[in-house]
Design a protein around this motif. Structure first.
Motif, PDB file in Angstrom:
ATOM      1  N   TYR A 141      -8.347  -0.239  -6.108  1.00 34.48           N
ATOM      2  CA  TYR A 141      -8.812  -1.169  -7.132  1.00 34.48           C
ATOM      3  C   TYR A 141      -9.290  -2.432  -6.437  1.00 34.48           C
ATOM      4  O   TYR A 141      -8.507  -3.213  -5.907  1.00 34.48           O
ATOM      5  N   GLY A 142     -10.587  -2.609  -6.407  1.00 36.75           N
ATOM      6  CA  GLY A 142     -11.203  -3.687  -5.652  1.00 36.75           C
ATOM      7  C   GLY A 142     -12.094  -3.100  -4.580  1.00 36.75           C
ATOM      8  O   GLY A 142     -11.813  -2.040  -4.023  1.00 36.75           O
ATOM      9  N   ALA A 143     -13.192  -3.791  -4.278  1.00 30.18           N
ATOM     10  CA  ALA A 143     -14.147  -3.275  -3.297  1.00 30.18           C
ATOM     11  C   ALA A 143     -14.664  -4.387  -2.396  1.00 30.18           C
ATOM     12  O   ALA A 143     -15.789  -4.346  -1.919  1.00 30.18           O
ATOM     13  N   GLY A 144     -13.802  -5.371  -2.170  1.00 33.86           N
ATOM     14  CA  GLY A 144     -14.167  -6.485  -1.313  1.00 33.86           C
ATOM     15  C   GLY A 144     -13.723  -6.277   0.114  1.00 33.86           C
ATOM     16  O   GLY A 144     -13.428  -5.157   0.547  1.00 33.86           O
ATOM     17  N   GLU A 145     -13.641  -7.377   0.843  1.00 37.37           N
ATOM     18  CA  GLU A 145     -13.332  -7.309   2.271  1.00 37.37           C
ATOM     19  C   GLU A 145     -11.962  -6.699   2.530  1.00 37.37           C
ATOM     20  O   GLU A 145     -11.794  -5.857   3.406  1.00 37.37           O
ATOM     21  N   GLN A 146     -10.949  -7.115   1.762  1.00 38.69           N
ATOM     22  CA  GLN A 146      -9.615  -6.604   2.018  1.00 38.69           C
ATOM     23  C   GLN A 146      -9.523  -5.107   1.718  1.00 38.69           C
ATOM     24  O   GLN A 146      -8.778  -4.378   2.385  1.00 38.69           O
ATOM     25  N   ALA A 147     -10.265  -4.634   0.739  1.00 39.67           N
ATOM     26  CA  ALA A 147     -10.288  -3.194   0.465  1.00 39.67           C
ATOM     27  C   ALA A 147     -10.814  -2.424   1.672  1.00 39.67           C
ATOM     28  O   ALA A 147     -10.387  -1.292   1.939  1.00 39.67           O
ATOM     29  N   ARG A 148     -11.709  -3.019   2.407  1.00 42.57           N
ATOM     30  CA  ARG A 148     -12.239  -2.385   3.619  1.00 42.57           C
ATOM     31  C   ARG A 148     -11.161  -2.294   4.706  1.00 42.57           C
ATOM     32  O   ARG A 148     -10.986  -1.247   5.331  1.00 42.57           O
ATOM     33  N   PHE A 149     -10.448  -3.375   4.913  1.00 43.28           N
ATOM     34  CA  PHE A 149      -9.394  -3.360   5.930  1.00 43.28           C
ATOM     35  C   PHE A 149      -8.265  -2.421   5.546  1.00 43.28           C
ATOM     36  O   PHE A 149      -7.665  -1.777   6.415  1.00 43.28           O
ATOM     37  N   GLN A 150      -7.956  -2.336   4.259  1.00 43.53           N
ATOM     38  CA  GLN A 150      -6.911  -1.418   3.806  1.00 43.53           C
ATOM     39  C   GLN A 150      -7.262   0.019   4.191  1.00 43.53           C
ATOM     40  O   GLN A 150      -6.443   0.753   4.750  1.00 43.53           O
ATOM     41  N   LEU A 151      -8.484   0.401   3.894  1.00 47.92           N
ATOM     42  CA  LEU A 151      -8.888   1.789   4.151  1.00 47.92           C
ATOM     43  C   LEU A 151      -8.975   2.073   5.648  1.00 47.92           C
ATOM     44  O   LEU A 151      -8.556   3.142   6.106  1.00 47.92           O
ATOM     45  N   GLU A 152      -9.501   1.133   6.401  1.00 52.00           N
ATOM     46  CA  GLU A 152      -9.607   1.334   7.846  1.00 52.00           C
ATOM     47  C   GLU A 152      -8.223   1.508   8.472  1.00 52.00           C
ATOM     48  O   GLU A 152      -8.015   2.368   9.337  1.00 52.00           O
ATOM     49  N   ALA A 153      -7.262   0.694   8.028  1.00 51.55           N
ATOM     50  CA  ALA A 153      -5.907   0.781   8.589  1.00 51.55           C
ATOM     51  C   ALA A 153      -5.253   2.113   8.251  1.00 51.55           C
ATOM     52  O   ALA A 153      -4.627   2.745   9.101  1.00 51.55           O
ATOM     53  N   ILE A 154      -5.395   2.554   7.014  1.00 58.95           N
ATOM     54  CA  ILE A 154      -4.796   3.826   6.607  1.00 58.95           C
ATOM     55  C   ILE A 154      -5.451   4.985   7.352  1.00 58.95           C
ATOM     56  O   ILE A 154      -4.778   5.914   7.816  1.00 58.95           O
ATOM     57  N   ALA A 155      -6.770   4.914   7.518  1.00 55.49           N
ATOM     58  CA  ALA A 155      -7.492   5.990   8.207  1.00 55.49           C
ATOM     59  C   ALA A 155      -7.101   6.082   9.678  1.00 55.49           C
ATOM     60  O   ALA A 155      -7.251   7.140  10.297  1.00 55.49           O
ATOM     61  N   ASP A 156      -6.579   5.003  10.242  1.00 53.22           N
ATOM     62  CA  ASP A 156      -6.121   5.038  11.633  1.00 53.22           C
ATOM     63  C   ASP A 156      -4.866   5.895  11.791  1.00 53.22           C
ATOM     64  O   ASP A 156      -4.625   6.446  12.866  1.00 53.22           O
ATOM     65  N   LEU A 157      -4.089   6.038  10.699  1.00 49.44           N
ATOM     66  CA  LEU A 157      -2.840   6.804  10.753  1.00 49.44           C
ATOM     67  C   LEU A 157      -2.876   8.103   9.965  1.00 49.44           C
ATOM     68  O   LEU A 157      -2.065   8.997  10.208  1.00 49.44           O
ATOM     69  N   TYR A 158      -3.814   8.223   9.021  1.00 49.04           N
ATOM     70  CA  TYR A 158      -3.830   9.372   8.115  1.00 49.04           C
ATOM     71  C   TYR A 158      -5.246   9.898   7.898  1.00 49.04           C
ATOM     72  O   TYR A 158      -6.222   9.158   8.028  1.00 49.04           O
ATOM     73  N   GLU A 159      -5.309  11.148   7.511  1.00 59.47           N
ATOM     74  CA  GLU A 159      -6.560  11.699   6.997  1.00 59.47           C
ATOM     75  C   GLU A 159      -6.623  11.380   5.508  1.00 59.47           C
ATOM     76  O   GLU A 159      -5.716  11.726   4.750  1.00 59.47           O
ATOM     77  N   ILE A 160      -7.685  10.717   5.091  1.00 61.72           N
ATOM     78  CA  ILE A 160      -7.863  10.368   3.679  1.00 61.72           C
ATOM     79  C   ILE A 160      -8.689  11.479   3.037  1.00 61.72           C
ATOM     80  O   ILE A 160      -9.891  11.603   3.271  1.00 61.72           O
ATOM     81  N   THR A 161      -8.024  12.296   2.241  1.00 62.24           N
ATOM     82  CA  THR A 161      -8.677  13.481   1.673  1.00 62.24           C
ATOM     83  C   THR A 161      -9.471  13.179   0.409  1.00 62.24           C
ATOM     84  O   THR A 161     -10.359  13.950   0.044  1.00 62.24           O
ATOM     85  N   GLU A 162      -9.141  12.067  -0.245  1.00 60.25           N
ATOM     86  CA  GLU A 162      -9.896  11.666  -1.448  1.00 60.25           C
ATOM     87  C   GLU A 162      -9.768  10.165  -1.628  1.00 60.25           C
ATOM     88  O   GLU A 162      -8.701   9.583  -1.427  1.00 60.25           O
ATOM     89  N   LEU A 163     -10.871   9.536  -2.012  1.00 53.57           N
ATOM     90  CA  LEU A 163     -10.892   8.110  -2.318  1.00 53.57           C
ATOM     91  C   LEU A 163     -11.493   7.903  -3.695  1.00 53.57           C
ATOM     92  O   LEU A 163     -12.604   8.356  -3.964  1.00 53.57           O
TER      93      LEU A 163
END
Length: 334
Positions: A141-163
């Motif tokens: 929920y949200g598509a600003g700068e922090q939403a970008r960092f959230q996804l990048e950090a999670i993708a560093d540790l996990y495979e994101i199968t759906e967004l």
């Protein structure tokens, strides 16, 4: 001498992978009590509508990191008003590092980029402590700068199968989805502004907006979901907060007095007794996270100065090793 570091240099010295590792170590420091982190002090500059009417706040966030023998403070502002009219980002920050043995300030650096890194890494590491393994689905929920960092950090540790992405402007969500597709192995679903419930059909829900009214409702949430309300205000409704099975936080006092829990805590309806445990306790295995497939979990890593100081300490060390930044003498003792 004090080492001065700007954002351009900082970006050369720390990656998201670094941030995830450092934040994990710092959470363990919380659990082992080698980190000292007083509650942040907030200066209201009109955030709540009163004098002095600048539509903002400034937070002072000090901390001591035991395994680095390092102290520091982040001074961070969130200002709308004239800053927004000038087209500048809402958040700005500075970090000061101190040698606690001599009481000398060893570095002053830009803090906004580090703030963004550590906020994303806090969520990513929280998922690890909660027991998530290799793959996750995300409702953002949200598509600003922090939403970008959230996804990048999670993708560093996990495979994101759906967004699933929701934003109050669909075109902003579309831009975000296109920019972040490199981090998503499966499908990305863009939800219209009136489709908030559609974005909630994921196992991990993250709210990173400036909303001051609930955008995420209890009736949408199914068991087995973890909700991360990361905004400074209350993005989730009272019914959701009061009905979750477990609340997990990084810092009880801060979490109760800012963000999602603030209003209900002020009313006496949510207290420290409602908090199941802290992320530090989970990080060191002092508390075991039970299976929550039939439960709804709320996790609030609201953000602490320790996370900023830890990453800043890493940046400072690398800057010295690589000879980056400028030395400046504020006081001449000779």
């Amino acid at each position: 001498m004090t080492r001065l570091l700007n954002e351009e240099i900082i970006k050369k010295l720390v990656t998201m992978h670094d941030a995830n590792r450092i934040i994990d170590q710092t959470f363990q420091g919380f659990g082992n009590k080698t980190v000292i982190n007083p509650s942040k002090v907030s200066l209201d500059l009109g955030e709540t509508g009163g004098y002095p009417f600048h539509e903002g706040f400034v937070n002072a966030m000090p901390a001591y990191i035991g395994d680095m023998d390092l102290a520091g403070i982040k001074w961070v502002s969130g200002i709308a008003g004239e800053r927004r009219e000038a087209g500048l980002p809402y958040i700005s920050a500075m970090i000061l590092l101190l040698d606690p043995r001599m009481g000398e300030f060893i570095s002053v650096m830009e803090g906004t980029y580090i703030s963004n890194l550590r906020t994303g890494a806090q969520t990513a590491n929280s998922l690890k402590y909660l027991g998530f393994k290799d793959k996750v689905s995300i409702g953002m929920y949200g598509a600003g700068e922090q939403a970008r960092f959230q996804l990048e950090a999670i993708a560093d540790l996990y495979e994101i199968t759906e967004l699933r992405v929701w934003n109050h402007r669909r075109e902003t969500a579309e831009i975000y989805a296109n920019e972040m597709k490199q981090y998503v192995s499966g499908e990305t679903i863009i939800c219209n502004p009136e489709e908030g419930e559609k974005a909630a059909q994921a196992e991990i829900l993250i709210t990173v907006t400036n909303a001051q009214e609930p955008i995420l409702l209890r009736e949408w949430i199914k068991p087995g979901t973890v909700v991360f309300p990361m905004g400074s205000f209350q993005e989730v409704d009272d019914d959701l907060i009061l009905s979750v099975d477990k609340i997990i936080v990084d810092h009880p006092d801060q979490a109760l007095n800012r963000g999602a829990l603030k209003k209900l805590h002020k009313e006496g309806r949510v207290t420290e007794e409602n908090i199941f445990t802290t992320l530090g306790q989970l990080a060191i295995g002092a508390v075991e996270m039970p299976n929550f497939q039939e439960e709804i979990i709320m996790c609030i890593p609201i953000g602490t100065g320790a996370m900023d100081v830890s990453i800043a300490g890493h940046v400072y060390k690398r800057a010295l090793e690589q000879g980056l930044g400028e030395n400046y003498s504020f006081i001449n003792y000779n």
